[in-house]
Design a protein around this motif. Structure first.
Motif, PDB file in Angstrom:
ATOM      1  N   GLN A  25       5.045   8.178   5.067  1.00  0.00           N
ATOM      2  CA  GLN A  25       5.306   7.831   3.672  1.00  0.00           C
ATOM      3  C   GLN A  25       4.136   7.136   2.989  1.00  0.00           C
ATOM      4  O   GLN A  25       4.284   6.656   1.872  1.00  0.00           O
ATOM      5  CB  GLN A  25       6.535   6.925   3.592  1.00  0.00           C
ATOM      6  CG  GLN A  25       7.788   7.573   4.111  1.00  0.00           C
ATOM      7  CD  GLN A  25       8.953   6.614   4.180  1.00  0.00           C
ATOM      8  OE1 GLN A  25       8.775   5.418   4.350  1.00  0.00           O
ATOM      9  NE2 GLN A  25      10.153   7.139   4.046  1.00  0.00           N
ATOM     10  N   ALA A  26       2.992   7.096   3.624  1.00  0.00           N
ATOM     11  CA  ALA A  26       1.822   6.408   3.064  1.00  0.00           C
ATOM     12  C   ALA A  26       0.901   7.416   2.376  1.00  0.00           C
ATOM     13  O   ALA A  26       1.013   8.626   2.605  1.00  0.00           O
ATOM     14  CB  ALA A  26       1.069   5.690   4.170  1.00  0.00           C
ATOM     15  N   PRO A  27      -0.020   6.929   1.545  1.00  0.00           N
ATOM     16  CA  PRO A  27      -0.993   7.839   0.931  1.00  0.00           C
ATOM     17  C   PRO A  27      -1.838   8.526   2.008  1.00  0.00           C
ATOM     18  O   PRO A  27      -2.072   7.965   3.080  1.00  0.00           O
ATOM     19  CB  PRO A  27      -1.874   6.919   0.080  1.00  0.00           C
ATOM     20  CG  PRO A  27      -1.193   5.616   0.011  1.00  0.00           C
ATOM     21  CD  PRO A  27      -0.218   5.541   1.119  1.00  0.00           C
TER      22      PRO A  27
ATOM     23  N   GLU B 156      -8.594  -2.726   0.385  1.00  0.00           N
ATOM     24  CA  GLU B 156      -8.500  -2.511  -1.058  1.00  0.00           C
ATOM     25  C   GLU B 156      -7.155  -1.888  -1.430  1.00  0.00           C
ATOM     26  O   GLU B 156      -6.542  -2.271  -2.429  1.00  0.00           O
ATOM     27  CB  GLU B 156      -9.646  -1.618  -1.535  1.00  0.00           C
ATOM     28  CG  GLU B 156     -11.011  -2.239  -1.349  1.00  0.00           C
ATOM     29  CD  GLU B 156     -12.147  -1.264  -1.564  1.00  0.00           C
ATOM     30  OE1 GLU B 156     -13.124  -1.670  -2.221  1.00  0.00           O
ATOM     31  OE2 GLU B 156     -12.068  -0.119  -1.075  1.00  0.00           O
ATOM     32  N   VAL B 157      -6.707  -0.942  -0.621  1.00  0.00           N
ATOM     33  CA  VAL B 157      -5.417  -0.296  -0.882  1.00  0.00           C
ATOM     34  C   VAL B 157      -4.277  -1.286  -0.691  1.00  0.00           C
ATOM     35  O   VAL B 157      -3.358  -1.360  -1.506  1.00  0.00           O
ATOM     36  CB  VAL B 157      -5.236   0.949   0.013  1.00  0.00           C
ATOM     37  CG1 VAL B 157      -3.849   1.535  -0.129  1.00  0.00           C
ATOM     38  CG2 VAL B 157      -6.295   1.996  -0.319  1.00  0.00           C
ATOM     39  N   LEU B 158      -4.351  -2.086   0.372  1.00  0.00           N
ATOM     40  CA  LEU B 158      -3.313  -3.082   0.627  1.00  0.00           C
ATOM     41  C   LEU B 158      -3.222  -4.090  -0.517  1.00  0.00           C
ATOM     42  O   LEU B 158      -2.127  -4.488  -0.920  1.00  0.00           O
ATOM     43  CB  LEU B 158      -3.571  -3.804   1.952  1.00  0.00           C
ATOM     44  CG  LEU B 158      -3.432  -2.960   3.202  1.00  0.00           C
ATOM     45  CD1 LEU B 158      -3.822  -3.776   4.427  1.00  0.00           C
ATOM     46  CD2 LEU B 158      -2.039  -2.394   3.343  1.00  0.00           C
TER      47      LEU B 158
ATOM     48  N   ASP C 154      -3.632   7.431  -6.256  1.00  0.00           N
ATOM     49  CA  ASP C 154      -3.006   7.591  -7.573  1.00  0.00           C
ATOM     50  C   ASP C 154      -1.879   8.619  -7.535  1.00  0.00           C
ATOM     51  O   ASP C 154      -0.815   8.413  -8.131  1.00  0.00           O
ATOM     52  CB  ASP C 154      -4.045   8.006  -8.620  1.00  0.00           C
ATOM     53  CG  ASP C 154      -5.037   6.886  -8.924  1.00  0.00           C
ATOM     54  OD1 ASP C 154      -4.733   5.711  -8.614  1.00  0.00           O
ATOM     55  OD2 ASP C 154      -6.111   7.197  -9.469  1.00  0.00           O
ATOM     56  N   GLU C 155      -2.098   9.719  -6.814  1.00  0.00           N
ATOM     57  CA  GLU C 155      -1.064  10.758  -6.686  1.00  0.00           C
ATOM     58  C   GLU C 155       0.151  10.200  -5.946  1.00  0.00           C
ATOM     59  O   GLU C 155       1.293  10.452  -6.325  1.00  0.00           O
ATOM     60  CB  GLU C 155      -1.642  11.954  -5.937  1.00  0.00           C
ATOM     61  CG  GLU C 155      -0.681  13.101  -5.768  1.00  0.00           C
ATOM     62  CD  GLU C 155      -1.321  14.260  -5.013  1.00  0.00           C
ATOM     63  OE1 GLU C 155      -0.653  14.801  -4.111  1.00  0.00           O
ATOM     64  OE2 GLU C 155      -2.472  14.603  -5.319  1.00  0.00           O
ATOM     65  N   TRP C 156      -0.093   9.445  -4.903  1.00  0.00           N
ATOM     66  CA  TRP C 156       0.992   8.833  -4.132  1.00  0.00           C
ATOM     67  C   TRP C 156       1.809   7.882  -5.007  1.00  0.00           C
ATOM     68  O   TRP C 156       3.029   7.903  -4.983  1.00  0.00           O
ATOM     69  CB  TRP C 156       0.406   8.104  -2.919  1.00  0.00           C
ATOM     70  CG  TRP C 156       1.410   7.404  -2.083  1.00  0.00           C
ATOM     71  CD1 TRP C 156       2.188   7.947  -1.108  1.00  0.00           C
ATOM     72  CD2 TRP C 156       1.769   6.025  -2.159  1.00  0.00           C
ATOM     73  NE1 TRP C 156       2.996   6.980  -0.556  1.00  0.00           N
ATOM     74  CE2 TRP C 156       2.750   5.791  -1.185  1.00  0.00           C
ATOM     75  CE3 TRP C 156       1.341   4.960  -2.938  1.00  0.00           C
ATOM     76  CZ2 TRP C 156       3.317   4.541  -0.979  1.00  0.00           C
ATOM     77  CZ3 TRP C 156       1.902   3.713  -2.732  1.00  0.00           C
ATOM     78  CH2 TRP C 156       2.887   3.527  -1.763  1.00  0.00           C
ATOM     79  N   TRP C 157       1.119   7.061  -5.828  1.00  0.00           N
ATOM     80  CA  TRP C 157       1.816   6.159  -6.761  1.00  0.00           C
ATOM     81  C   TRP C 157       2.704   6.953  -7.706  1.00  0.00           C
ATOM     82  O   TRP C 157       3.840   6.573  -7.980  1.00  0.00           O
ATOM     83  CB  TRP C 157       0.804   5.366  -7.598  1.00  0.00           C
ATOM     84  CG  TRP C 157       0.429   4.029  -7.074  1.00  0.00           C
ATOM     85  CD1 TRP C 157      -0.820   3.632  -6.714  1.00  0.00           C
ATOM     86  CD2 TRP C 157       1.269   2.874  -6.872  1.00  0.00           C
ATOM     87  NE1 TRP C 157      -0.794   2.327  -6.285  1.00  0.00           N
ATOM     88  CE2 TRP C 157       0.475   1.836  -6.383  1.00  0.00           C
ATOM     89  CE3 TRP C 157       2.615   2.653  -7.062  1.00  0.00           C
ATOM     90  CZ2 TRP C 157       0.984   0.575  -6.078  1.00  0.00           C
ATOM     91  CZ3 TRP C 157       3.128   1.385  -6.756  1.00  0.00           C
ATOM     92  CH2 TRP C 157       2.319   0.375  -6.275  1.00  0.00           C
TER      93      TRP C 157
END
Length: 62
Positions: A31-33, A11-13, A51-54
């Motif tokens: 560097q990934a969520p 889903e994340v990909l 969402d925070e990572w974005w």
């Protein structure tokens, strides 16, 4: 109070429009969520962490 949904790696990909290999390279560089690794090796991501990572990615671009 609602529970923060957990997302599967697929889903994340899909959301990131990224290959699994590219994601694992990013993850190896830190560097990934943030995610949790289940005992069976699968990864789960909190919706809020993605969402925070974005948001942090957007801040770096400006």
């Amino acid at each position: 109070m609602r529970r923060d949904p957990r997302l599967k790696l697929a889903e994340v990909l899909e959301e990131l429009d990224m290959s699994r290999a590219a994601f694992y390279r990013m993850r190896a560089r830190g560097q990934a969520p943030k995610c949790a690794k289940l005992p069976n090796g699968q990864l789960r991501f909190r919706r809020s962490a993605v969402d925070e990572w974005w948001a942090q990615c957007e801040d770096r671009d400006n």
